[in-house]
Design a protein around this motif. Sequence first.
Motif, mmCIF file in Angstrom:
data_model
loop_
_atom_site.group_PDB
_atom_site.id
_atom_site.type_symbol
_atom_site.label_atom_id
_atom_site.label_comp_id
_atom_site.label_asym_id
_atom_site.label_seq_id
_atom_site.Cartn_x
_atom_site.Cartn_y
_atom_site.Cartn_z
ATOM 1 N N TYR A 46 25.452 24.094 -17.112
ATOM 2 C CA TYR A 46 26.060 23.286 -16.168
ATOM 3 C C TYR A 46 27.493 24.038 -16.230
ATOM 4 O O TYR A 46 28.397 23.798 -15.487
ATOM 5 C CB TYR A 46 25.970 21.960 -16.377
ATOM 6 N N GLN A 47 27.883 24.665 -17.700
ATOM 7 C CA GLN A 47 29.558 25.106 -17.533
ATOM 8 C C GLN A 47 29.350 26.114 -16.524
ATOM 9 O O GLN A 47 30.869 26.248 -16.126
ATOM 10 C CB GLN A 47 29.631 25.586 -19.201
ATOM 11 N N LYS A 48 28.696 26.941 -16.230
ATOM 12 C CA LYS A 48 28.916 27.830 -15.194
ATOM 13 C C LYS A 48 29.046 27.254 -13.725
ATOM 14 O O LYS A 48 29.705 27.822 -13.051
ATOM 15 C CB LYS A 48 27.496 28.669 -15.066
ATOM 16 N N LEU A 49 28.570 25.988 -13.688
ATOM 17 C CA LEU A 49 28.736 25.486 -12.473
ATOM 18 C C LEU A 49 30.210 24.847 -12.254
ATOM 19 O O LEU A 49 30.382 24.454 -10.935
ATOM 20 C CB LEU A 49 27.874 24.388 -11.966
ATOM 21 N N ASN A 50 30.788 24.610 -13.276
ATOM 22 C CA ASN A 50 32.077 23.992 -13.291
ATOM 23 C C ASN A 50 32.167 22.686 -12.658
ATOM 24 O O ASN A 50 33.040 22.447 -11.692
ATOM 25 C CB ASN A 50 33.171 24.824 -12.411
ATOM 26 N N LYS A 51 31.093 21.891 -12.795
ATOM 27 C CA LYS A 51 30.871 20.443 -12.191
ATOM 28 C C LYS A 51 31.381 19.485 -12.984
ATOM 29 O O LYS A 51 31.768 18.591 -12.563
ATOM 30 C CB LYS A 51 29.383 20.185 -11.829
ATOM 31 N N GLY A 52 31.702 19.801 -14.213
ATOM 32 C CA GLY A 52 32.490 18.666 -15.119
ATOM 33 C C GLY A 52 31.587 18.885 -16.411
ATOM 34 O O GLY A 52 31.247 19.671 -16.928
ATOM 35 N N LEU A 53 31.632 17.633 -17.102
ATOM 36 C CA LEU A 53 31.260 17.456 -18.439
ATOM 37 C C LEU A 53 29.745 17.299 -18.650
ATOM 38 O O LEU A 53 29.173 16.366 -18.233
ATOM 39 C CB LEU A 53 32.314 16.712 -19.370
ATOM 40 N N SER A 54 29.398 17.879 -19.786
ATOM 41 C CA SER A 54 27.994 17.645 -20.261
ATOM 42 C C SER A 54 27.853 16.677 -21.541
ATOM 43 O O SER A 54 28.805 17.301 -22.351
ATOM 44 C CB SER A 54 26.954 18.686 -20.306
ATOM 45 N N PHE A 55 27.410 15.682 -21.732
ATOM 46 C CA PHE A 55 27.406 14.798 -22.873
ATOM 47 C C PHE A 55 26.168 14.562 -23.459
ATOM 48 O O PHE A 55 25.071 13.793 -22.729
ATOM 49 C CB PHE A 55 28.110 13.640 -22.514
ATOM 50 N N VAL A 56 25.730 14.995 -24.604
ATOM 51 C CA VAL A 56 24.455 15.011 -25.224
ATOM 52 C C VAL A 56 24.497 14.234 -26.411
ATOM 53 O O VAL A 56 25.111 14.911 -27.403
ATOM 54 C CB VAL A 56 23.676 16.438 -25.538
ATOM 55 N N GLU A 57 23.889 13.083 -26.473
ATOM 56 C CA GLU A 57 23.838 12.385 -27.721
ATOM 57 C C GLU A 57 22.498 12.581 -28.262
ATOM 58 O O GLU A 57 21.611 12.729 -27.775
ATOM 59 C CB GLU A 57 23.904 10.765 -27.493
ATOM 60 N N ILE A 58 22.795 12.826 -29.717
ATOM 61 C CA ILE A 58 21.494 12.955 -30.489
ATOM 62 C C ILE A 58 21.309 11.777 -31.373
ATOM 63 O O ILE A 58 22.255 11.995 -32.494
ATOM 64 C CB ILE A 58 21.434 14.319 -31.284
ATOM 65 N N VAL A 59 20.443 10.872 -31.357
ATOM 66 C CA VAL A 59 20.257 9.778 -32.273
ATOM 67 C C VAL A 59 19.777 10.538 -33.436
ATOM 68 O O VAL A 59 18.684 10.934 -33.523
ATOM 69 C CB VAL A 59 19.547 8.511 -31.706
ATOM 70 N N SER A 60 20.212 10.071 -34.598
ATOM 71 C CA SER A 60 19.949 10.908 -35.752
ATOM 72 C C SER A 60 19.736 9.906 -36.914
ATOM 73 O O SER A 60 20.186 8.779 -37.055
ATOM 74 C CB SER A 60 20.870 12.210 -35.882
ATOM 75 N N ASN A 61 19.479 10.585 -38.197
ATOM 76 C CA ASN A 61 19.267 9.861 -39.434
ATOM 77 C C ASN A 61 20.279 10.252 -40.426
ATOM 78 O O ASN A 61 20.946 11.035 -40.289
ATOM 79 C CB ASN A 61 17.771 9.910 -39.683
#
Lengths: 274, 95, 355
Positions: free
Chosen positions: A222-237
């Motif tokens: 999505y960075q290529k598209l210049n549409k905005g921010l991507s937010f990926v949460e990884i719930v972890s231990n």
Amino acid sequence: MSEKTLVNEEQHFEEMIAEESICTTDNLVYEKPDTLLDTPMHYCPGCGHGVAHRLIAEVIDELGIQEDTIGVAPVGCSVFAYNYLNIDMTEAAHGRASAVATAIKRVLPDKYVFSYQGDGDLAAIGTAETIHTCNRGENLLIIFINNGIYGMTGGQMAPTTLPGMKSTTSPFGRDVATMGNPLKITELVAQLPGVYYCTRTAVNNAGNVRRAKKAIQKGFEYQKLNKGLSFVEIVSNCPSNWKMTPLASNKWMEENMFAFYPLGDLKVPNDKEK
Amino acid sequence: MAKVKGDIVIDIEKCKGCELCIAACPQDSLELSRKLNSKGYQYMVKIEDNCTGCTNCALVCPEGIIKVYRQTTKKKEPVATISNLTGDITVTVNS
Amino acid sequence: MSEMKLMKGNEALAEAAIRAGCDAYFGYPITPQSEVLEYLANYAHRTGMVVLQAESEVASINMVYGAAGTGRKIMTSSSSPGMSLMMEGVSYIACAELPCLLVNVVRGGPGLGTIQPSQGDYFQAVKGGGHGDYKLIVLAPSTVQEMVDFVRDGFDLAFKYKNPVMILTDGALGQMMEKVDLFPQMDRKTEFESWATVGKPKTRERNVITSLNIQADEMEKTNIHLQAKYKLIEENEIKYEEYMCDDAEILLVGFGLVARICKKAAQLAREKGIKVGVFRPISLFPFPTAKINELAGKVKGILDVEMNAGQMVEDVRLAVNGKIPVEFHGRMGGVVPSPEEILHKLEEKFVGEIA
């Protein structure tokens, strides 16, 4: 038995093994990505950081963007992320990774930029930077590792510590009346117009690992598209600070963390926009 | 369905014995070693010869130290060989 | 081409940033320096430099850190309380050895203080401010012209030594209008240092920008390296101005705006037959210690004047090392001393002795 015969037999035996082993380059279906360095990681046994690092490296390799990617490491357990990823990286002050990433992306708009932050970094001390980076819709990827605890400093309460959950600074369990409620920052940033893609994943089993990887991949694409921010949460231990075995910590996470932080997409781009 | 044969190679010196791969393995092929590696960890060993090369163990491995191999059902053969490049070219199709 | 203009200090400084080929500015509004951000917001498009109003000074300085890591010319500006917020980031930048330009248009403190001019941040600028042993190269302009020239020179020094450079000015210089000769537009950088984090080509090892060294002996090596660099800076980059020092019997020492007032006081003194000179440290770090020590051998006394409770005077006394008396006169909280009161103080402290 003559010496010559012995040599021949050994040779024959080796050939036999070679024939039986299927561990050949042709048959190789999985190995660690090149961008993940061979340096042994300092993380505790069973910690989700290692998998998350590897997934970033896999995506970078598969997209072929090692030369064009700059990462930002946080303060927290993953402060040394730059020791494991073979890309240019900057180590940010506590909580400021998204501000640092913003600046790098602004001066290098054609590069891929991501920040890698824990829950204390992103959702406590860095809340303002997180929200404003998301709200400005910076074209970068934030990877948020949420294990509900301050790991590096030894298991203190985090903004994401669950109600009733014990930590060294909530020894009788988090009392929301005096310690406040856990912050669902991912739900919060998903509301912001600058955020293009927002999802919550985990790396506790093979299926979730595949989904998490896909999410990280989207974040880079999505960075290529210049549409905005991507937010990926990884719930972890955090086996060490939750004081559990890795397997028990994953089980506890599935039963408790996933109940409070349900996995799945919180915001996905409109198909037509894609 | 033809049976798929798989195998794994673990860099045991980097293994921390977290056992996540044991839980991830659908074939119950893995177990903790009795010996310790140089860092003092018990490490993963493959105890059964029933690996299918599904990669689950490698996917959940936090250390990224498992290589997975899977034997393709059909051995790859060249479909053509080119010889005598200095003169006329002869092409032989083996299938 | 160069250009002569009548400009406000803050705006002239911003114009100089554009002309110096600055690649990005990150900042947050605070009086009395908001004109820098405002001016850049209006005119930075001329060169395409990035201008971003951040959510705080904390974010600003960390943006400077990130962007400076790419090897570009990066700057921020603020005023005292905002600069205090930046200090953690400044320490990181100094340790990671990133070039950048910081501007502090000082106002009266402590606390929220006032918006009037002050020199109360000398200690913060020169002695650290943030945590750990680090130094900024600190330049103190006394005219709007120097506000302009020090932007260009500051970037040069920052890249020469891979060190943050601070322009320590004050609310009066930021707000006053003066005639300035603007240097011609410089090209923005097109070639970047080998250490910059711009994406790792296959031909080199990865670049990592960090101030972390968990092993004590390694961290000490980092410190030793930094101290050696600061020593080199002290050997090469000292700047000062002498005004009527040749025959002076009493020396007024002041930096920035105060030095201009001291010059007027010296003129008034000479009208009364008192031989007074003015010594103005321009680089506050590196401090002109040796030169002050030399002058201390020629004059009978020094009156150090500052717009604070006495900060640089400590360095002046260290430089003089007990040779002659060093007196201090300071105004605080945004009050600017007058030439007359400086002269009065000077007469009170020294004239009896000379006569």
